[in-house]
Write an enzyme that holds these catalytic residues in place. Structure first.
Site, PDB file in Angstrom:
ATOM      1  N   CYS A   1       0.833  -1.200   0.000  1.00 41.56           N
ATOM      2  CA  CYS A   1       0.000   0.000   0.000  1.00 41.56           C
ATOM      3  C   CYS A   1       0.874   1.259   0.000  1.00 41.56           C
ATOM      4  O   CYS A   1       1.467   1.604   1.026  1.00 41.56           O
ATOM      5  CB  CYS A   1      -0.914  -0.018   1.233  1.00 41.56           C
ATOM      6  SG  CYS A   1      -1.942   1.437   1.404  1.00 41.56           S
TER       7      CYS A   1
ATOM      8  N   CYS B   1      -0.390   4.141   2.172  1.00 39.92           N
ATOM      9  CA  CYS B   1      -0.155   3.911   3.606  1.00 39.92           C
ATOM     10  C   CYS B   1       1.314   4.135   3.972  1.00 39.92           C
ATOM     11  O   CYS B   1       1.622   4.738   4.994  1.00 39.92           O
ATOM     12  CB  CYS B   1      -0.499   2.478   3.997  1.00 39.92           C
ATOM     13  SG  CYS B   1      -1.994   1.845   3.250  1.00 39.92           S
ATOM     14  N   ASP B   2       2.215   3.631   3.160  1.00 39.37           N
ATOM     15  CA  ASP B   2       3.614   3.539   3.590  1.00 39.37           C
ATOM     16  C   ASP B   2       4.590   4.416   2.811  1.00 39.37           C
ATOM     17  O   ASP B   2       5.770   4.479   3.163  1.00 39.37           O
ATOM     18  CB  ASP B   2       4.072   2.067   3.490  1.00 39.37           C
ATOM     19  CG  ASP B   2       3.272   1.168   4.414  1.00 39.37           C
ATOM     20  OD1 ASP B   2       2.832   1.666   5.463  1.00 39.37           O
ATOM     21  OD2 ASP B   2       3.072  -0.004   4.079  1.00 39.37           O
TER      22      ASP B   2
HETATM   23  C1  LIG Z   1       0.587  -4.215   5.276  1.00 36.51           C
HETATM   24  C2  LIG Z   1      -0.591  -3.283   5.144  1.00 36.51           C
HETATM   25  C3  LIG Z   1      -0.473  -1.996   5.615  1.00 36.51           C
HETATM   26  C4  LIG Z   1      -1.562  -1.121   5.510  1.00 36.51           C
HETATM   27  N1  LIG Z   1      -1.421   0.140   6.007  1.00 36.51           N
HETATM   28  C5  LIG Z   1      -2.469   0.997   5.952  1.00 36.51           C
HETATM   29  C6  LIG Z   1      -2.360   2.319   6.468  1.00 36.51           C
HETATM   30  O1  LIG Z   1      -1.306   2.737   6.951  1.00 36.51           O
HETATM   31  N2  LIG Z   1      -3.448   3.126   6.361  1.00 36.51           N
HETATM   32  C7  LIG Z   1      -4.629   2.719   5.799  1.00 36.51           C
HETATM   33  O2  LIG Z   1      -5.594   3.485   5.778  1.00 36.51           O
HETATM   34  N3  LIG Z   1      -4.747   1.474   5.293  1.00 36.51           N
HETATM   35  C8  LIG Z   1      -3.714   0.606   5.356  1.00 36.51           C
HETATM   36  N4  LIG Z   1      -3.822  -0.639   4.811  1.00 36.51           N
HETATM   37  C9  LIG Z   1      -5.111  -1.034   4.212  1.00 36.51           C
HETATM   38  C10 LIG Z   1      -6.119  -1.354   5.328  1.00 36.51           C
HETATM   39  O3  LIG Z   1      -5.533  -2.226   6.259  1.00 36.51           O
HETATM   40  C11 LIG Z   1      -7.379  -1.961   4.732  1.00 36.51           C
HETATM   41  O4  LIG Z   1      -7.928  -1.053   3.801  1.00 36.51           O
HETATM   42  C12 LIG Z   1      -8.425  -2.256   5.782  1.00 36.51           C
HETATM   43  O5  LIG Z   1      -7.910  -3.062   6.813  1.00 36.51           O
HETATM   44  C13 LIG Z   1      -9.618  -2.961   5.159  1.00 36.51           C
HETATM   45  O6  LIG Z   1     -10.549  -3.187   6.177  1.00 36.51           O
HETATM   46  P1  LIG Z   1     -11.670  -4.305   6.076  1.00 36.51           P
HETATM   47  O7  LIG Z   1     -12.322  -4.348   7.402  1.00 36.51           O
HETATM   48  O8  LIG Z   1     -12.507  -4.079   4.889  1.00 36.51           O
HETATM   49  O9  LIG Z   1     -10.924  -5.682   5.782  1.00 36.51           O
HETATM   50  P2  LIG Z   1      -9.685  -6.384   6.495  1.00 36.51           P
HETATM   51  O10 LIG Z   1      -8.877  -5.453   7.289  1.00 36.51           O
HETATM   52  O11 LIG Z   1      -9.034  -7.159   5.412  1.00 36.51           O
HETATM   53  O12 LIG Z   1     -10.384  -7.385   7.509  1.00 36.51           O
HETATM   54  C14 LIG Z   1     -11.011  -8.530   7.058  1.00 36.51           C
HETATM   55  C15 LIG Z   1     -11.449  -9.317   8.275  1.00 36.51           C
HETATM   56  O13 LIG Z   1     -12.271 -10.395   7.828  1.00 36.51           O
HETATM   57  C16 LIG Z   1     -11.902 -11.557   8.545  1.00 36.51           C
HETATM   58  N5  LIG Z   1     -12.323 -12.712   7.756  1.00 36.51           N
HETATM   59  C17 LIG Z   1     -11.861 -13.117   6.544  1.00 36.51           C
HETATM   60  N6  LIG Z   1     -12.503 -14.237   6.176  1.00 36.51           N
HETATM   61  C18 LIG Z   1     -13.393 -14.519   7.168  1.00 36.51           C
HETATM   62  C19 LIG Z   1     -14.339 -15.567   7.387  1.00 36.51           C
HETATM   63  N7  LIG Z   1     -14.482 -16.549   6.499  1.00 36.51           N
HETATM   64  N8  LIG Z   1     -15.067 -15.560   8.532  1.00 36.51           N
HETATM   65  C20 LIG Z   1     -14.916 -14.556   9.430  1.00 36.51           C
HETATM   66  N9  LIG Z   1     -14.043 -13.551   9.276  1.00 36.51           N
HETATM   67  C21 LIG Z   1     -13.288 -13.547   8.167  1.00 36.51           C
HETATM   68  C22 LIG Z   1     -10.408 -11.433   8.763  1.00 36.51           C
HETATM   69  O14 LIG Z   1      -9.994 -12.230   9.847  1.00 36.51           O
HETATM   70  C23 LIG Z   1     -10.318  -9.939   9.074  1.00 36.51           C
HETATM   71  O15 LIG Z   1     -10.557  -9.733  10.441  1.00 36.51           O
HETATM   72  C24 LIG Z   1      -2.768  -1.544   4.903  1.00 36.51           C
HETATM   73  C25 LIG Z   1      -2.879  -2.843   4.417  1.00 36.51           C
HETATM   74  C26 LIG Z   1      -1.805  -3.711   4.534  1.00 36.51           C
HETATM   75  C27 LIG Z   1      -1.938  -5.127   4.017  1.00 36.51           C
END
Ligand SMILES: Cc1cc2nc3c(=O)[nH]c(=O)nc-3n(C[C@H](O)[C@H](O)[C@H](O)COP(=O)(O)OP(=O)(O)OC[C@H]3O[C@@H](n4cnc5c(N)ncnc54)[C@H](O)[C@@H]3O)c2cc1C
Length: 330
Positions: free
Chosen positions: A149, A152-153
């Site tokens: 990302c 982000c970084d």
């Molecule tokens: C290394 C990294 C660094 C990042 N840094 C930043 C940053 O600095 N700033 C920023 O704004 N964004 C950052 N991002 C992006 C940000 O993390 C994501 O946009 C955000 O977390 C997405 O949120 P979400 O809740 O949609 O999904 P996710 O965070 O992907 O969460 C998905 C959830 O679903 C759960 N899940 C999956 N399958 C199942 C299932 N079958 N049953 C139950 N639960 C399930 C997982 O366990 C998880 O808890 C970064 C991403 C990465 C990979």
């Protein structure tokens, strides 16, 4: 629509006979924000966390673009705060992973490895996973120079030299973004032409900070405490070389975690759940939020916002259901 019910176990012993008003799949920013809103509406939502408590955000060392934290906040710490806040208002957290769902019946059925939950409404916030190179050093150095990302970084790479892997639109967009900070951005691409759109290609080619390493793949990421170099392999002549770099940004696509919804919900061609502005999916009472339906913004704050919207809409949906029942009974 063909239902994808083949992975529903025939005899789950531990069925919760009482339906839960709101079941939320996922404990990332979208899932916990949905839980906060549903909990404050006194719906006692149930969050099934999946394997990544706190979601992708928990994988990152510091988040500096989530409002309210001028000094930044640890990714894992932010996840814990999200959880605490949702629990404070009555959200229940179960460390379970959904393995199958049946959205053809009401209440909806959600199966985990050994339990079944019944849900009057369902919020899907299972996120999307960045595709990995699966090379030596990638996992170990994630958050230490390996990133998925740039928004982000990127800031951490001021005046540094970085490698970008990929040749599509997102790789070029992120590479262009990185030129704001990095002294040089070196795009490693396995072919000798890009898949990205013409305008992006033109911008990238004209940017003096962007350089291309064609016909090559990164086959190792090197460094002990942090990224120091990559090992490149030329796919045409097999030649192996080392390239010094401070960071490796990998943009080879994302895969939404939607396999179990195939055939039950409308998905787009890349597998993302299709919703309207109200986070409503193609099934009444099922909502989706965050990266599982958003392939564009991919941020903590946007995912949290969509989660909040899903929580609000699920509350409205349940209120309407109640009203309908009362009217029918009168
Ligand atoms: C290394 C990294 C660094 C990042 N840094 C930043 C940053 O600095 N700033 C920023 O704004 N964004 C950052 N991002 C992006 C940000 O993390 C994501 O946009 C955000 O977390 C997405 O949120 P979400 O809740 O949609 O999904 P996710 O965070 O992907 O969460 C998905 C959830 O679903 C759960 N899940 C999956 N399958 C199942 C299932 N079958 N049953 C139950 N639960 C399930 C997982 O366990 C998880 O808890 C970064 C991403 C990465 C990979």
């Amino acid at each position: 629509m063909n239902l994808n019910l083949h992975n529903i176990p025939a005899n789950i012993s531990n069925t919760n006979s009482e339906p839960v008003k709101v079941v939320i799949l996922g404990s990332g920013p979208a899932g916990f924000s949905a839980a906060l809103y549903a909990a404050r509406a006194e719906l006692q939502p149930l969050v099934l966390t999946g394997m990544e408590l706190g979601g992708q955000a928990a994988l990152t060392y510091t988040i500096e673009n989530y409002p309210g934290f001028p000094e930044g906040v640890g990714g894992a710490q932010l996840g814990e705060l999200f959880q605490k806040q949702a629990e404070k208002f009555g959200a229940k957290i179960e460390f379970e992973t959904a393995t199958a769902v049946d959205l053809s019946v009401k209440p909806f059925r959600v199966m985990t490895y050994d339990r079944e939950f019944l849900a009057e409404s369902l919020i899907i916030a299972t996120g999307a996973s960045p595709n990995h190179l699966n090379v030596v050093g990638e996992k170990e150095l994630t958050g230490r120079g390996v990133s998925y990302c740039a928004t982000c970084d990127g800031w951490f790479f001021k005046d540094k030299k970085v490698v970008v892997v990929g040749g599509g639109d997102s790789a070029l967009e992120e590479a262009l973004f990185l030129t704001r900070y990095a002294s040089g951005v070196h795009i490693v691409h396995r072919r000798n032409e890009l898949r990205a759109g013409a305008i992006l290609q033109k911008r990238a080619m004209e940017n003096p900070k962007i350089h291309f390493i064609w016909d090559s793949v990164v086959d190792q990421i090197l460094g002990s405490e942090k990224v120091e170099a990559v090992q490149l392999k030329n796919v045409k002549n097999g030649e192996v070389s080392h390239f010094d770099t401070d960071g490796v940004f990998i943009f080879i696509g994302h895969t939404p975690n939607t396999q179990m919804f195939q055939g039950q919900l409308e998905l787009d061609q890349n597998g993302y759940i299709i919703t309207n502005m109200n986070m409503e999916t193609s099934v009444d009472g099922v909502f989706a939020a965050g990266e599982v339906m958003d392939s564009h913004f991919r941020q903590v704050v946007t995912s949290a916002g969509m989660g909040a919207a899903a929580g609000i809409q699920a509350t409205k949906y349940l209120e309407n259901q109640e009203e309908t029942k009362t009217t029918q009974a009168a």
